[in-house]
Write a protein that holds these residues in place. Structure first.
Motif, PDB file in Angstrom:
ATOM      1  N   GLU A   1     -14.275  -8.628   1.677  1.00  0.00           N
ATOM      2  CA  GLU A   1     -12.934  -8.944   1.188  1.00  0.00           C
ATOM      3  C   GLU A   1     -12.048  -7.706   1.207  1.00  0.00           C
ATOM      4  OE1 GLU A   1     -12.691 -10.996  -2.481  1.00  0.00           O
ATOM      5  OE2 GLU A   1     -13.689 -12.801  -1.719  1.00  0.00           O
ATOM      6  N   TYR A   2     -12.567  -6.594   0.705  1.00  0.00           N
ATOM      7  CA  TYR A   2     -11.774  -5.372   0.670  1.00  0.00           C
ATOM      8  C   TYR A   2     -11.561  -4.792   2.056  1.00  0.00           C
ATOM      9  CZ  TYR A   2     -11.268  -5.166  -4.310  1.00  0.00           C
ATOM     10  OH  TYR A   2     -10.879  -5.439  -5.590  1.00  0.00           O
ATOM     11  N   GLY A   3     -12.556  -4.947   2.911  1.00  0.00           N
ATOM     12  CA  GLY A   3     -12.396  -4.481   4.281  1.00  0.00           C
ATOM     13  C   GLY A   3     -11.315  -5.243   5.005  1.00  0.00           C
ATOM     14  N   LEU A   4     -11.309  -6.561   4.842  1.00  0.00           N
ATOM     15  CA  LEU A   4     -10.301  -7.388   5.508  1.00  0.00           C
ATOM     16  C   LEU A   4      -8.916  -7.138   4.933  1.00  0.00           C
ATOM     17  CD1 LEU A   4     -10.109  -9.480   7.726  1.00  0.00           C
ATOM     18  CD2 LEU A   4     -10.451 -11.273   6.022  1.00  0.00           C
ATOM     19  N   LEU A   5      -8.836  -7.002   3.609  1.00  0.00           N
ATOM     20  CA  LEU A   5      -7.540  -6.715   2.989  1.00  0.00           C
ATOM     21  C   LEU A   5      -7.012  -5.367   3.464  1.00  0.00           C
ATOM     22  CD1 LEU A   5      -5.405  -7.688   0.969  1.00  0.00           C
ATOM     23  CD2 LEU A   5      -6.648  -6.440  -0.818  1.00  0.00           C
ATOM     24  N   LYS A   6      -7.891  -4.378   3.605  1.00  0.00           N
ATOM     25  CA  LYS A   6      -7.483  -3.061   4.095  1.00  0.00           C
ATOM     26  C   LYS A   6      -6.849  -3.177   5.479  1.00  0.00           C
ATOM     27  CE  LYS A   6      -7.343   1.441   4.772  1.00  0.00           C
ATOM     28  NZ  LYS A   6      -6.318   2.267   4.117  1.00  0.00           N
ATOM     29  N   LEU A   7      -7.472  -3.955   6.373  1.00  0.00           N
ATOM     30  CA  LEU A   7      -6.930  -4.114   7.728  1.00  0.00           C
ATOM     31  C   LEU A   7      -5.566  -4.792   7.691  1.00  0.00           C
ATOM     32  CD1 LEU A   7     -10.092  -5.218   9.760  1.00  0.00           C
ATOM     33  CD2 LEU A   7      -9.116  -2.924   9.523  1.00  0.00           C
ATOM     34  N   MET A   8      -5.391  -5.770   6.822  1.00  0.00           N
ATOM     35  CA  MET A   8      -4.097  -6.460   6.735  1.00  0.00           C
ATOM     36  C   MET A   8      -3.020  -5.549   6.158  1.00  0.00           C
ATOM     37  SD  MET A   8      -4.980 -10.423   5.706  1.00  0.00           S
ATOM     38  CE  MET A   8      -6.074 -10.075   4.342  1.00  0.00           C
ATOM     39  N   LEU A   9      -3.416  -4.675   5.254  1.00  0.00           N
ATOM     40  CA  LEU A   9      -2.448  -3.726   4.695  1.00  0.00           C
ATOM     41  C   LEU A   9      -1.982  -2.718   5.742  1.00  0.00           C
ATOM     42  CD1 LEU A   9      -4.156  -3.004   1.256  1.00  0.00           C
ATOM     43  CD2 LEU A   9      -1.950  -4.142   1.577  1.00  0.00           C
ATOM     44  N   GLU A  10      -2.865  -2.372   6.659  1.00  0.00           N
ATOM     45  CA  GLU A  10      -2.543  -1.386   7.687  1.00  0.00           C
ATOM     46  C   GLU A  10      -1.743  -1.984   8.840  1.00  0.00           C
ATOM     47  OE1 GLU A  10      -3.159   1.884   7.551  1.00  0.00           O
ATOM     48  OE2 GLU A  10      -4.062   1.673   5.563  1.00  0.00           O
ATOM     49  N   ASP A  11      -1.980  -3.272   9.161  1.00  0.00           N
ATOM     50  CA  ASP A  11      -1.366  -3.874  10.353  1.00  0.00           C
ATOM     51  C   ASP A  11      -1.056  -5.339  10.059  1.00  0.00           C
ATOM     52  OD1 ASP A  11      -0.602  -4.809  12.810  1.00  0.00           O
ATOM     53  OD2 ASP A  11      -2.377  -4.133  13.887  1.00  0.00           O
TER      54      ASP A  11
ATOM     55  N   TYR B   1       9.393  -5.736   5.482  1.00  0.00           N
ATOM     56  CA  TYR B   1       8.125  -5.671   4.734  1.00  0.00           C
ATOM     57  C   TYR B   1       7.375  -4.379   5.050  1.00  0.00           C
ATOM     58  CZ  TYR B   1       3.218  -6.336   3.649  1.00  0.00           C
ATOM     59  OH  TYR B   1       1.934  -6.150   3.189  1.00  0.00           O
ATOM     60  N   ALA B   2       6.793  -3.791   4.007  1.00  0.00           N
ATOM     61  CA  ALA B   2       5.874  -2.658   4.135  1.00  0.00           C
ATOM     62  C   ALA B   2       4.873  -2.777   2.993  1.00  0.00           C
ATOM     63  CB  ALA B   2       6.613  -1.327   4.057  1.00  0.00           C
ATOM     64  N   SER B   3       3.684  -2.227   3.192  1.00  0.00           N
ATOM     65  CA  SER B   3       2.648  -2.351   2.162  1.00  0.00           C
ATOM     66  C   SER B   3       3.081  -1.735   0.837  1.00  0.00           C
ATOM     67  CB  SER B   3       1.350  -1.709   2.646  1.00  0.00           C
ATOM     68  OG  SER B   3       1.556  -0.358   3.011  1.00  0.00           O
ATOM     69  N   SER B   4       3.974  -0.737   0.890  1.00  0.00           N
ATOM     70  CA  SER B   4       4.425  -0.100  -0.353  1.00  0.00           C
ATOM     71  C   SER B   4       5.216  -1.056  -1.243  1.00  0.00           C
ATOM     72  CB  SER B   4       5.291   1.128  -0.026  1.00  0.00           C
ATOM     73  OG  SER B   4       6.440   0.751   0.703  1.00  0.00           O
ATOM     74  N   VAL B   5       5.809  -2.111  -0.651  1.00  0.00           N
ATOM     75  CA  VAL B   5       6.586  -3.076  -1.428  1.00  0.00           C
ATOM     76  C   VAL B   5       5.690  -3.837  -2.406  1.00  0.00           C
ATOM     77  CG1 VAL B   5       8.047  -5.138  -1.264  1.00  0.00           C
ATOM     78  CG2 VAL B   5       8.268  -3.315   0.428  1.00  0.00           C
ATOM     79  N   LEU B   6       4.420  -3.990  -2.058  1.00  0.00           N
ATOM     80  CA  LEU B   6       3.511  -4.774  -2.890  1.00  0.00           C
ATOM     81  C   LEU B   6       3.393  -4.210  -4.304  1.00  0.00           C
ATOM     82  CD1 LEU B   6       0.709  -5.295  -0.228  1.00  0.00           C
ATOM     83  CD2 LEU B   6       2.293  -7.040  -1.057  1.00  0.00           C
ATOM     84  N   PHE B   7       3.556  -2.895  -4.455  1.00  0.00           N
ATOM     85  CA  PHE B   7       3.449  -2.291  -5.784  1.00  0.00           C
ATOM     86  C   PHE B   7       4.437  -2.895  -6.771  1.00  0.00           C
ATOM     87  CE2 PHE B   7       1.539   1.123  -3.226  1.00  0.00           C
ATOM     88  CZ  PHE B   7       0.439   1.442  -4.002  1.00  0.00           C
ATOM     89  N   ASP B   8       5.593  -3.321  -6.266  1.00  0.00           N
ATOM     90  CA  ASP B   8       6.636  -3.832  -7.153  1.00  0.00           C
ATOM     91  C   ASP B   8       6.269  -5.162  -7.790  1.00  0.00           C
ATOM     92  OD1 ASP B   8       8.072  -1.631  -6.365  1.00  0.00           O
ATOM     93  OD2 ASP B   8       9.299  -2.707  -4.906  1.00  0.00           O
TER      94      ASP B   8
END
Length: 591
Positions: A462-472, A509-516
């Motif tokens: 799960e964390y591996g797949l989420l990591k890939l989605m966060l990157e690309d 969209y950018a992964s940094s937006v998710l923090f909000d």
């Protein structure tokens, strides 16, 4: 979190607020490869473990695990809510933020704006009185006698409060500011019969926060009145222990010089700036606090204390030294001769003599040695007493080379051996409680820590797949096609994926937006995951492996449900249902 303010406003600020540039205003960052590193402003450390990643527009501390985007940094730095952080950043980058906040947040912002507006009006009033009013003639003469130029007086906004009991109150009432507001801000005092001006017949020093907003005042009496100095009382928006006089003007110069000079009084700092020593601040005549130290380490780790050389000045110096060293600062003490304060020394001796004093400023251990040797010179057990005074500073040193040199210094001054001092230090250190984070070790084992925490997060796939989605983001489309719905079992992954599906197709969209959109606990996990490198270059292969692992898990869970259902059917004697379930189990077990 992002729902308080329209998304277009947030996006406009994100586009203008480069995280490296913003954080550089608070933390001394050094470029290392693609990232920037510095000493974390949110916990005590000596080796930098605070990292800013410009390509992802995020920060993360490997010591305390605080991380997020530029809004999150402002929230932590100023201890404000998300909407307040947005407003602060909006002001920095020139984006107007509408008044669309919750009632509670809106009220706090309203009070803050009122305080700053009233204080700004008072600053301008006091300054105008100083420059033009006949009642301020003695103040102008005093400043001229201290050698201050009109330019420096204007730069620091110096002013004068008339002797009348209600001069400021009358001025403010003409500007639409009521007496109650002046009392709340600390500019007026409510008497038994009526209110009166807090500051009267005093030279006025506006005190600004790090952003340059006036949060309070210091007033110096001219003549024999008491108290000599009077400050704005402690309020929600002003505390002497949380502000350094002149830091708003000195912070960039501190970063450029590589060190800060702390003086005790307003005039010391102002005179230093007039002589071009613009990396100088003042502690408002109070002992240094941990908050003062945290403000300074954002800009430099070397601090020179330049307090008055009289007995009170030495005592005030000692009170703050250990605090600064605990925060990872390298401390030196500048002891001026003949009991002079920095203001008097600069005016009589000049800037070159001052620079020579700075060059010869002694280390914290040496200063403590000097004070202790004088203190215990007539005591029979002086050696033990002096050693007891300096051991805490020796123990707080992190660099082995610096510590060894300090031990040699102590040994030579006490006429004893290096090993004797080192042994006493070892005993002292062993008796101290182990407090806080070992950030030196953490900084050297960053990825090991992340790897260890990832195991605790949940299933690796799960964390591996989420990591890939966060990157690309292109991976997201492949995942949604292969695994419909929100398939994540881990609560953190489930929440991030849910938010991601709602916003990832937005052009900005950018992964940094998710923090909000995440709570504190999930923000820390997201920061940790984003900082971990992708474990390989074969993204498609890793994605397929993670998807297959999750599908296999889903099938096993489905099989377990079927087996449970089969047991129920067998118990009830429903043979037709048993045959159907057995057929389903065979299908589920096929590779």
């Amino acid at each position: 979190m992002g729902g308080y303010i329209p998304e277009e406003i947030l996006e406009s600020i994100r586009l203008r607020a480069d995280i490296v540039q913003v954080i550089s205003g608070y933390v001394n960052l050094q470029k290392r490869g693609r990232n920037y590193v510095g000493t974390c402003p949110f916990h005590q450390e000596t080796d930098p473990s605070f990292t800013v990643t410009p390509e992802k527009q995020i920060f993360y501390c490997f010591g305390c695990h605080n991380g997020g985007n530029v809004f999150k940094f402002i929230m932590l730095q100023h201890q404000v809510s998300f909407p307040e952080a947005v407003k602060i950043l909006g002001e920095k980058v020139g984006v107007a933020v509408p008044e669309g906040y919750s009632p509670k947040v809106k009220e706090r912002l309203r009070r803050g704006e009122k305080v700053w507006r009233i204080n700004a009006l008072a600053r301008d009033y006091f300054h105008a009185v100083l420059m033009e009013h006949p009642a301020a003639a003695a103040a102008r003469e005093y400043l001229a006698g201290r050698g201050l130029t009109p330019e420096i007086i204007k730069r620091f906004g110096l002013g004068f409060a008339p002797g009348d009991w209600d001069a400021l109150i009358k001025f403010m009432q003409n500007k639409g500011v009521g007496v109650r507001d002046l009392v709340e801000v600390g500019l007026a005092v409510q008497g038994e019969r009526k209110a009166y001006d807090r500051f009267r017949s005093r030279l006025m020093f506006p005190i600004a926060d790090i952003q340059g907003k006036v949060v309070g005042f210091g007033g110096r009496v001219l003549g024999d009145g008491t108290p000599k100095y009077l400050n704005t009382p402690e309020t929600e928006f002003f505390s002497k222990g949380k502000v350094l006089y002149g830091l708003d003007r000195a912070r960039q110069h501190i970063r450029e010089a590589g060190y800060a000079i702390i003086t005790e009084g307003y005039m010391d700092a102002i005179t230093a700036h007039q002589f071009g020593i613009t990396n100088t601040v003042a502690s408002l005549g109070t002992s240094l606090t941990r908050e003062h130290g945290r403000l300074l380490v954002n800009y430099a780790r070397e601090i020179i204390i330049a307090y008055d050389a009289d007995a009170a000045g030495v005592a005030a110096t000692i009170r703050g030294l250990d605090i600064l060293q605990e925060l990872g600062c390298r401390i030196r003490v500048l002891s001026l001769p003949e009991g002079k304060d920095p203001d008097e020394f600069l005016r009589k001796r000049g800037v070159e003599a001052w620079r020579r004093q700075v060059e010869t400023a002694v280390s914290l251990v040496e200063f403590k040695l000097q004070v202790a040797l004088e203190k215990y010179k007539n005591v029979s057990t002086s050696k033990e007493a002096v050693l007891e005074e300096v051991l805490p500073s020796l123990a707080a040193m992190n660099g082995e080379l610096e510590k060894n040199e300090a031990i040699k210094l102590v040994a030579s001054r006490l006429y004893t051996s290096y090993h004797a001092v080192a042994e006493q230090l070892r005993r002292f250190s062993n008796n101290q409680p182990k407090i806080g984070i070992n950030s030196d070790k953490i900084a050297k084992n960053k990825h090991n820590i992340i790897r260890k925490n990832r195991i605790n997060f949940g299933e690796r796939a799960e964390y591996g797949l989420l990591k890939l989605m966060l990157e690309d983001t292109s991976v997201i489309d492949s995942v949604t096609g292969a695994l419909p719905g929100n398939f994540f079992r881990d609560s953190f992954c489930n929440k991030v994926y849910e938010i991601m599906l709602n916003i990832y197709k937005h052009p900005s969209y950018a992964s940094s937006v998710l923090f909000d959109y995440l709570e504190e606990e999930h923000q820390q996990k997201l920061g940790m995951l984003l900082m971990e490198p992708v474990p390989g270059e074969d993204v498609e292969g890793m994605m397929a492996g993670y998807i297959n692992a999750i599908k296999r898990r889903q099938l096993l869970e489905y099989r377990d449900k079927l087996i449970a259902a089969l047991a129920e059917a067998e118990k009830s004697g429903n043979r037709e249902e048993m045959v159907r379930i057995l057929h389903e189990i065979k299908i589920a077990e096929k590779p």
